[in-house]
Write a protein that holds these residues in place. Structure first.
Motif, short mmCIF file in Angstrom:
data_model
loop_
_atom_site.label_atom_id
_atom_site.label_comp_id
_atom_site.label_asym_id
_atom_site.label_seq_id
_atom_site.Cartn_x
_atom_site.Cartn_y
_atom_site.Cartn_z
N ALA A 34 0.84 -1.21 0.00
CA ALA A 34 0.00 0.00 0.00
C ALA A 34 0.86 1.25 0.00
O ALA A 34 2.03 1.23 0.43
N LYS A 35 0.28 2.34 -0.48
CA LYS A 35 0.95 3.65 -0.45
C LYS A 35 0.24 4.59 0.51
O LYS A 35 0.87 5.39 1.19
N LYS A 36 -1.09 4.49 0.51
CA LYS A 36 -1.91 5.35 1.36
C LYS A 36 -2.89 4.48 2.14
O LYS A 36 -3.41 3.51 1.61
N VAL A 37 -3.14 4.88 3.39
CA VAL A 37 -4.07 4.13 4.23
C VAL A 37 -4.99 5.12 4.93
O VAL A 37 -4.54 6.14 5.46
N LEU A 38 -6.27 4.82 4.90
CA LEU A 38 -7.26 5.59 5.65
C LEU A 38 -7.74 4.70 6.79
O LEU A 38 -8.32 3.65 6.56
#
Length: 100
Positions: A34-38
């Motif tokens: 992953a690059k971005k996590v919410l």
């Protein structure tokens, strides 16, 4: 969100309305690609749990861009999520909370 990658992790910081001395975080997913996590939660009360979760994820995956989203947010919390729906003014009992 145009993403089918959704994961669940667990954290325990309360027993009913009683805050525990420790924060247990389990089921951390593999986010190595992953690059971005919410990170989404129902409420930020003290903010300690969500802050610990964010720190733990960044400890394991320092390359991630992490943002926080919650339904309810208390301004007295030690962290402020990037996204929230409503300010919480008192203790909220959610219908999905249950006693074992």
């Amino acid at each position: 969100l145009k993403s089918r990658n959704a994961f669940v992790l667990n954290s325990i910081h309360y027993d009913g309305q009683k805050k525990l001395d420790t924060i247990e975080i389990t089921n951390i997913p593999d986010l190595s690609k992953a690059k971005k996590v919410l990170i989404i939660d129902d409420i930020v009360d003290s903010g300690e749990s969500l802050d610990a979760i964010r720190k733990k994820i960044l400890e394991i995956y320092p390359h991630l861009e992490v943002k926080l989203a919650v339904i309810f947010y208390k301004p007295s919390a030690i962290i402020k999520p990037e996204f929230c729906v409503k300010e919480a003014k008192e203790w909220i009992s959610f219908f999905w909370d249950f006693e074992v």
